[in-house]
Design an enzyme around this catalytic site. Sequence first.
Site: not given
Length: 689
Positions: A41, A43, A89, A121, A123, A295, A319
């Site tokens: 969080a 970061y 990333s 999907e 993570k 995606k 997230k």
Amino acid sequence: MQNIEKINEEEAKKLLIELADKIAQYNHAYYIEDKPLVSDAEYDQLFNTNLKLEQKFPHLILENSPSKKIGAKVENKFAKVTHQVPMLSLSNVFDEEDVKDFLDRIKSFLRLDQFSPIFCEPKIDGLSFAATYKNGILTTGATRGDGYIGEDITANIKTIKDFPHKINNAPELLEVRGEIYIEKNDFTSLNQEQEQQGKDKFANPRNAAAGSLRQLDPSVTAKRPLKYFVYAIGSAKEELANSQDQLLAKFKELGFNVNEIGKLANSEEEIFSFYEYLKTNRKNLPYEIDGVVYKLNDFALQDRMGFIARSPRFATAHKFPAIIGQTKLLSITVQVGRTGTLTPVAELEPIEIGGVIVSRATLHNYQEIARKDVRVGDYVFLQRAGDVIPQITGVDLAKRSADATTFDPPLFCPSCNSKLHYVPEDIIIRCDNGLNCPAQNYERIRHFVSKNAMDIEGLGRKQVEFLIDKGLISNPYDIFFLKEKNEASLTKLENMDGWGKKSVENLFNNIEKSKNVSLPRFIYALGIRHIGEQNAKLLTREFGSYENFIAQMELLKENDPEIYQKLNNLDGIGDKMLVDIIDFFDVKENIELIKNLSEVLNIEDYKETREQSSLTGKIVVFTGSMPTLSRAEAKATAEKLGAKVAASVSSNTDLVIAGEDAGSKLKKAKELGIKIIDEAEWLTLVRDI
């Protein structure tokens, strides 16, 4: 963090340098050392602040901006592997509005009238890898590294149970990408084994997986309970599928493990429903996940969308919020850092949060303790998002007892007992006793030998503490005479507790190897306050050689106005940092240390190397309305090919691509004699490159 709306350009310039340095440090700790320094969080907050600043001040974007980088540079102990297709990333989103913005950008970029299916999907919280097969035989396994160059982990990846060494009916060349992880139950068992063997426990399953995969000895990796999923393709000689759902089915057919939990969503509602389902049920999964990946399912549309510097436009990660727990604050201890800053640390009644036992948490600074009214004996709320030391977010006042006590900041250093002083602008308390403070001296040596500095493997926290306690070293210079001191001693290091012949031999070899050091690493290793890796590189680019660096520092110390102004004009080197540099070079012991080190080290001059392409430096301008391309897609294609896209036409412009109603830019291009082409010619040019 400062209010982005109110920040001025000068403040933004300094903050962007500071963020680049800090994020680079956190990336190295996370991707290379497998030891995250801050929560996900925290970061993400820093990274998003950087993005917002860049959006507000696009002309201030740095060459080394975190928004352009992926992961961290690889270490020297593994062979390097160049990714033929960069391993980027994902960007992150945190709420439904962010997700809607992501979906709107897809529609706008591709000029779509309706929703295009999104594949969702889990993570996986593990370590990303790439595995290359030639004629069906596994030839190379690699980590992500910095996205362009990874570490060769072929031998280690082959030890993973059921990882295919050979696949049938495969194309001539196939590179698969995925995640290596450790399940929760296996992680608990692994930590029990570590404890029984007297070794440090892993902070979380992700660190355990990463540390296991980056072992120099594959037999160690073979003993670890590693598992994997594949979910993407890097490169292939032939097309395997037209969409993400088809690709996963093909992977399964070839014998790879794929995550069966995935959903092809045909609307926003289905996306959010799947997210809520996983958020609610994540605790029941055998492995850690920290969000959901979205995606664009259609590969043809993915290709059109392309990439920005560090991530694809067609995918993002939604997230999960941080995991919250509650426990009792038993006491507050104080740590003294290498620059003398005192940091309060909460000692807690152990609690399990997200599968990890937590007994300590950061309190950041004393103002933070007062602001949150945290008292010893309180029941506090903890937030953990994959970090080593979680954060205290608040206090349960309903549970506060009458004997809960406030914590008063110390007046004297807990290490050397010297009087402390408060630095209001930094909201910190500092000990100014420098190298005479045992805690600062210890942390300074630890910093000097760390991976980003002199990179002396074998000198970890315990080893440095041991050598200081035994009187074998008292400063960084002593390290380079440790071998001679050991040979002259009656009590050999290899015969002492915690050491052996092989470990001592390796240590001496690593010390010898570290004597060849680049100038930016050397400057960073000195531990000058506020001079991190990025600022060390800035100074290096300015001075070029060690001799010139020292000469200029002498002038700076003597308050030479010319050198002061010269450094002050560098992006990211402001008055505050210059004061810190002057203070450092004003200390006699520091000057002596640098002089001594220069006599035993080979400090390499700075050499700048940049890769060039046929379009590097070409400036192009798009003007008017394009028949088929959106402006965003046209710009993205140009940048992907190495061109710089400008907003206006000038004498420096190399090429103008003009659509309908081009207007004044087209007129100016004609006046300046600049080459002008239309969209069709641009598409032909792009195709032929």
